[in-house]
Design a protein around this motif. Structure first.
Motif, PDB file in Angstrom:
ATOM      1  N   ALA A 110       9.724  -7.062  44.115  1.00  0.00           N
ATOM      2  CA  ALA A 110       9.123  -7.833  45.199  1.00  0.00           C
ATOM      3  C   ALA A 110       9.671  -9.256  45.258  1.00  0.00           C
ATOM      4  CB  ALA A 110       7.602  -7.860  45.030  1.00  0.00           C
ATOM      5  N   ILE A 111       9.807  -9.916  44.100  1.00  0.00           N
ATOM      6  CA  ILE A 111      10.266 -11.307  44.083  1.00  0.00           C
ATOM      7  C   ILE A 111      11.703 -11.415  44.585  1.00  0.00           C
ATOM      8  CG2 ILE A 111      10.881 -13.216  42.544  1.00  0.00           C
ATOM      9  CD1 ILE A 111       8.409 -12.571  40.920  1.00  0.00           C
ATOM     10  N   VAL A 112      12.567 -10.525  44.121  1.00  0.00           N
ATOM     11  CA  VAL A 112      13.981 -10.601  44.505  1.00  0.00           C
ATOM     12  C   VAL A 112      14.143 -10.341  46.001  1.00  0.00           C
ATOM     13  CG1 VAL A 112      16.227  -9.515  44.216  1.00  0.00           C
ATOM     14  CG2 VAL A 112      14.848 -10.038  42.216  1.00  0.00           C
ATOM     15  N   ASN A 113      13.509  -9.287  46.521  1.00  0.00           N
ATOM     16  CA  ASN A 113      13.683  -8.959  47.939  1.00  0.00           C
ATOM     17  C   ASN A 113      13.049 -10.011  48.847  1.00  0.00           C
ATOM     18  OD1 ASN A 113      15.106  -6.340  47.989  1.00  0.00           O
ATOM     19  ND2 ASN A 113      13.353  -5.615  46.854  1.00  0.00           N
ATOM     20  N   PHE A 114      11.869 -10.493  48.489  1.00  0.00           N
ATOM     21  CA  PHE A 114      11.239 -11.529  49.309  1.00  0.00           C
ATOM     22  C   PHE A 114      12.058 -12.823  49.278  1.00  0.00           C
ATOM     23  CE2 PHE A 114       8.150 -14.946  50.068  1.00  0.00           C
ATOM     24  CZ  PHE A 114       7.593 -14.508  51.262  1.00  0.00           C
ATOM     25  N   GLY A 115      12.547 -13.208  48.112  1.00  0.00           N
ATOM     26  CA  GLY A 115      13.379 -14.403  48.020  1.00  0.00           C
ATOM     27  C   GLY A 115      14.668 -14.267  48.796  1.00  0.00           C
ATOM     28  N   VAL A 116      15.279 -13.078  48.744  1.00  0.00           N
ATOM     29  CA  VAL A 116      16.520 -12.852  49.494  1.00  0.00           C
ATOM     30  C   VAL A 116      16.255 -12.934  50.993  1.00  0.00           C
ATOM     31  CG1 VAL A 116      18.236 -11.087  50.076  1.00  0.00           C
ATOM     32  CG2 VAL A 116      17.674 -11.549  47.691  1.00  0.00           C
ATOM     33  N   GLY A 117      15.117 -12.381  51.445  1.00  0.00           N
ATOM     34  CA  GLY A 117      14.793 -12.461  52.869  1.00  0.00           C
ATOM     35  C   GLY A 117      14.619 -13.892  53.338  1.00  0.00           C
ATOM     36  N   ILE A 118      13.912 -14.711  52.552  1.00  0.00           N
ATOM     37  CA  ILE A 118      13.690 -16.112  52.923  1.00  0.00           C
ATOM     38  C   ILE A 118      15.003 -16.892  52.924  1.00  0.00           C
ATOM     39  CG2 ILE A 118      12.618 -18.268  52.188  1.00  0.00           C
ATOM     40  CD1 ILE A 118      10.648 -16.464  53.484  1.00  0.00           C
ATOM     41  N   LEU A 119      15.795 -16.763  51.857  1.00  0.00           N
ATOM     42  CA  LEU A 119      17.021 -17.553  51.735  1.00  0.00           C
ATOM     43  C   LEU A 119      18.085 -17.114  52.738  1.00  0.00           C
ATOM     44  CD1 LEU A 119      17.361 -17.885  47.850  1.00  0.00           C
ATOM     45  CD2 LEU A 119      16.509 -19.569  49.490  1.00  0.00           C
ATOM     46  N   SER A 210      17.510 -13.579  41.312  1.00  0.00           N
ATOM     47  CA  SER A 210      17.215 -12.795  40.104  1.00  0.00           C
ATOM     48  C   SER A 210      17.536 -13.572  38.843  1.00  0.00           C
ATOM     49  CB  SER A 210      17.986 -11.475  40.139  1.00  0.00           C
ATOM     50  OG  SER A 210      19.391 -11.723  40.203  1.00  0.00           O
ATOM     51  N   TRP A 211      18.641 -14.319  38.843  1.00  0.00           N
ATOM     52  CA  TRP A 211      18.981 -15.097  37.648  1.00  0.00           C
ATOM     53  C   TRP A 211      17.950 -16.196  37.397  1.00  0.00           C
ATOM     54  CZ3 TRP A 211      20.349 -20.319  37.059  1.00  0.00           C
ATOM     55  CH2 TRP A 211      20.777 -20.657  35.766  1.00  0.00           C
ATOM     56  N   ILE A 212      17.513 -16.882  38.443  1.00  0.00           N
ATOM     57  CA  ILE A 212      16.503 -17.935  38.277  1.00  0.00           C
ATOM     58  C   ILE A 212      15.213 -17.353  37.722  1.00  0.00           C
ATOM     59  CG2 ILE A 212      15.042 -19.569  39.531  1.00  0.00           C
ATOM     60  CD1 ILE A 212      17.398 -20.131  41.359  1.00  0.00           C
ATOM     61  N   TYR A 213      14.811 -16.197  38.245  1.00  0.00           N
ATOM     62  CA  TYR A 213      13.560 -15.594  37.763  1.00  0.00           C
ATOM     63  C   TYR A 213      13.680 -15.156  36.308  1.00  0.00           C
ATOM     64  CZ  TYR A 213       9.839 -12.178  37.166  1.00  0.00           C
ATOM     65  OH  TYR A 213       8.775 -11.473  36.675  1.00  0.00           O
ATOM     66  N   LEU A 214      14.771 -14.478  35.971  1.00  0.00           N
ATOM     67  CA  LEU A 214      14.929 -13.989  34.600  1.00  0.00           C
ATOM     68  C   LEU A 214      15.211 -15.125  33.621  1.00  0.00           C
ATOM     69  CD1 LEU A 214      17.098 -10.791  35.248  1.00  0.00           C
ATOM     70  CD2 LEU A 214      14.644 -10.917  34.821  1.00  0.00           C
ATOM     71  N   ASN A 222       5.289 -11.633  24.286  1.00  0.00           N
ATOM     72  CA  ASN A 222       4.882 -12.606  23.263  1.00  0.00           C
ATOM     73  C   ASN A 222       4.385 -13.932  23.851  1.00  0.00           C
ATOM     74  OD1 ASN A 222       7.289 -13.524  24.244  1.00  0.00           O
ATOM     75  ND2 ASN A 222       8.320 -13.677  22.264  1.00  0.00           N
ATOM     76  N   GLY A 223       4.232 -13.970  25.180  1.00  0.00           N
ATOM     77  CA  GLY A 223       3.693 -15.167  25.822  1.00  0.00           C
ATOM     78  C   GLY A 223       4.723 -16.156  26.309  1.00  0.00           C
ATOM     79  N   THR A 224       6.001 -15.945  25.997  1.00  0.00           N
ATOM     80  CA  THR A 224       7.047 -16.873  26.433  1.00  0.00           C
ATOM     81  C   THR A 224       7.514 -16.523  27.833  1.00  0.00           C
ATOM     82  OG1 THR A 224       8.769 -15.500  25.448  1.00  0.00           O
ATOM     83  CG2 THR A 224       7.789 -17.222  24.071  1.00  0.00           C
ATOM     84  N   ARG A 225       8.282 -17.406  28.406  1.00  0.00           N
ATOM     85  CA  ARG A 225       8.829 -17.194  29.744  1.00  0.00           C
ATOM     86  C   ARG A 225      10.324 -17.448  29.742  1.00  0.00           C
ATOM     87  NH1 ARG A 225       5.446 -16.680  34.086  1.00  0.00           N
ATOM     88  NH2 ARG A 225       3.219 -17.045  33.728  1.00  0.00           N
ATOM     89  N   GLY A 226      11.039 -16.630  30.480  1.00  0.00           N
ATOM     90  CA  GLY A 226      12.465 -16.831  30.679  1.00  0.00           C
ATOM     91  C   GLY A 226      13.310 -16.362  29.510  1.00  0.00           C
ATOM     92  N   ASP A 227      14.600 -16.603  29.634  1.00  0.00           N
ATOM     93  CA  ASP A 227      15.584 -16.221  28.618  1.00  0.00           C
ATOM     94  C   ASP A 227      16.645 -17.313  28.586  1.00  0.00           C
ATOM     95  OD1 ASP A 227      17.332 -15.069  26.884  1.00  0.00           O
ATOM     96  OD2 ASP A 227      17.671 -13.246  28.024  1.00  0.00           O
ATOM     97  N   MET A 228      16.563 -18.181  27.573  1.00  0.00           N
ATOM     98  CA  MET A 228      17.478 -19.312  27.467  1.00  0.00           C
ATOM     99  C   MET A 228      18.653 -19.020  26.535  1.00  0.00           C
ATOM    100  SD  MET A 228      16.051 -21.339  29.530  1.00  0.00           S
ATOM    101  CE  MET A 228      17.044 -22.797  29.274  1.00  0.00           C
ATOM    102  N   ALA A 229      19.028 -17.752  26.415  1.00  0.00           N
ATOM    103  CA  ALA A 229      20.153 -17.393  25.552  1.00  0.00           C
ATOM    104  C   ALA A 229      21.454 -17.993  26.096  1.00  0.00           C
ATOM    105  CB  ALA A 229      20.273 -15.878  25.445  1.00  0.00           C
ATOM    106  N   ASP A 230      22.371 -18.292  25.181  1.00  0.00           N
ATOM    107  CA  ASP A 230      23.638 -18.919  25.575  1.00  0.00           C
ATOM    108  C   ASP A 230      24.521 -17.987  26.398  1.00  0.00           C
ATOM    109  OD1 ASP A 230      22.890 -21.209  24.239  1.00  0.00           O
ATOM    110  OD2 ASP A 230      23.864 -20.622  22.356  1.00  0.00           O
ATOM    111  N   TYR A 231      24.389 -16.683  26.179  1.00  0.00           N
ATOM    112  CA  TYR A 231      25.229 -15.742  26.909  1.00  0.00           C
ATOM    113  C   TYR A 231      24.695 -15.476  28.318  1.00  0.00           C
ATOM    114  CZ  TYR A 231      21.712 -12.130  26.115  1.00  0.00           C
ATOM    115  OH  TYR A 231      20.542 -11.411  26.086  1.00  0.00           O
ATOM    116  N   PHE A 232      23.520 -16.037  28.655  1.00  0.00           N
ATOM    117  CA  PHE A 232      22.904 -15.782  29.959  1.00  0.00           C
ATOM    118  C   PHE A 232      22.895 -17.042  30.817  1.00  0.00           C
ATOM    119  CE2 PHE A 232      19.137 -14.400  32.621  1.00  0.00           C
ATOM    120  CZ  PHE A 232      19.822 -13.356  33.229  1.00  0.00           C
ATOM    121  N   THR A 233      23.774 -17.963  30.537  1.00  0.00           N
ATOM    122  CA  THR A 233      23.881 -19.157  31.380  1.00  0.00           C
ATOM    123  C   THR A 233      24.508 -18.785  32.726  1.00  0.00           C
ATOM    124  OG1 THR A 233      26.044 -19.674  30.436  1.00  0.00           O
ATOM    125  CG2 THR A 233      24.103 -20.651  29.375  1.00  0.00           C
TER     126      THR A 233
END
Length: 365
Positions: A110-119, A210-214, A222-233
């Motif tokens: 839902a987030i990806v498709n709605f965001g794509v429609g708006i942008l 999708s990248w911004i959301y992920l 575990n309660g955290t948000r996002g993925d700040m791994a170096d390989y996902f920049t």
């Protein structure tokens, strides 16, 4: 038109078999999305249905066709695009849904498709103001799952970044290279005329959303948000040669978002007062990344060991095993005879008392 229907009618059993194999053991949400895409494709032969379901930038402002932001993703004009959508959603149900769960997968959808429609609508408004062309508002139909396909490629890159898909003379194509490669492929298809003009725009904006959301907002168990791994920049989507300038630009934008409070900075704490040594406290996002990599490595190791075990099964059972092994008749007969002779020898063997030695005579020679 009749030739297309005759071709589809001849291939219905094969397509049904392949779809059942792909969508088997998937959730009802995945099957529902595929079913709605098929129904929308059947409605695509009705021009009014295409106008109503798709997003038209000039009609998106309320109270006109605001609902089209929730329906445009299910409308496809070409049948081969429908097949790509079904395969993508099916693979998402096989690979991503077991890790995220059905609720998170629907949220991502839902987030990806709605965001794509708006942008995408915003992009064509900007294009209208730059070109002063009224066709950018009323002759453009935004539809399809191009943005979600881009989102799935980003999610697969996040989960299995080092998986090699194909080896070519120019190098290896891994999941790291898929998002950008498909984007350039969509540009070629647009030039050739295989896809609509909105397809590359929707795909590129799907990568961004999708990248911004992920990267920043996806909530983990575990309660955290996002993925700040170096390989996902963001720079990791591009070739190594142009990553440095991309990194400078993306870091500048990220620092600006941190200052206005939209994003949070990822911090690592170093405890220098520990007498036993230096203690490094990594963030929960890094711990989540390490746990995900550990689970993937354990799964790959388990599959490799099971395959190696199946390839090296013993030809005969071990001693004490109760398994029955059928032998050829000659081997079985010889084995029975040797066993019988051994038993006879054990039964006849009688100890003979020792006697004094007798001197040999000439008759013994």
């Amino acid at each position: 038109m009749m030739a297309v229907f005759r071709t589809l009618r001849r291939n219905v059993p094969y397509l049904k078999q392949q779809l059942c194999a792909l969508l088997g053991n998937t959730s009802n949400s995945v099957k529902l999305i595929c079913f709605v895409v098929l129904i929308s494709y059947a409605l695509s032969y009705w021009d009014l249905a295409v106008e109503v379901i798709s997003v038209t930038p000039g009609y998106i402002m309320p109270p006109l066709r605001l609902w089209s932001l929730f329906t445009f993703c299910f409308m496809e004009i070409h049948f081969w695009e429908v097949l790509i959508d079904i395969v993508t959603v099916g693979l998402c149900g096989k690979l991503i849904e077991p890790l995220w769960g059905p609720v998170e997968m629907l949220t991502f959808f839902a987030i990806v498709n709605f965001g794509v429609g708006i942008l995408t609508t915003t992009f064509y408004f900007i294009l209208y103001y730059c070109l002063n062309d009224i066709q950018c508002l009323y002759n453009v139909y935004i539809h399809g799952l191009a943005g979600y396909i881009a989102g799935v490629s980003v999610a697969v890159k996040q989960i299995m970044p080092d998986l090699v898909i194909i080896k070519t003379p120019l190098g290896k194509l891994s999941n790291r290279n898929v998002p950008l490669s498909v984007f350039f492929l969509s540009l070629i298809f647009k030039i050739v005329g295989l896809v609509d003009g909105t397809y590359p725009t929707m795909y590129f904006l799907g990568l961004i959303v999708s990248w911004i959301y992920l990267r920043f907002y996806q909530k983990h168990s575990n309660g955290t948000r996002g993925d700040m791994a170096d390989y996902f920049t963001f720079a990791s989507f591009f070739p190594n040669v142009i990553q440095p300038p991309i990194t400078i630009i993306s870091n500048s934008i990220y620092n600006g978002l941190v200052k206005i409070g939209i994003c949070k900075r990822n911090l690592r704490k170093f405890d220098m007062t520990n007498p036993s040594g230096v203690t490094i406290s990594v963030s929960n996002m890094d711990q989540h990344d390490m746990e995900r990599r550990r689970q993937i490595a354990l799964k790959a190791l388990s599959e490799r060991l099971s395959k190696s075990y199946s390839d090296k099964q013993p030809l005969l059972p071990l001693s004490g095993s109760t398994a029955n092994v059928s032998l050829p008749p000659v081997v079985a007969q010889n084995r029975e005879e040797s066993s019988t002779s051994q038993n006879v020898q054990e039964a006849v063997s009688i100890p003979i008392p020792s006697t004094p030695a007798v001197k040999a005579t000439s008759e013994d020679t």
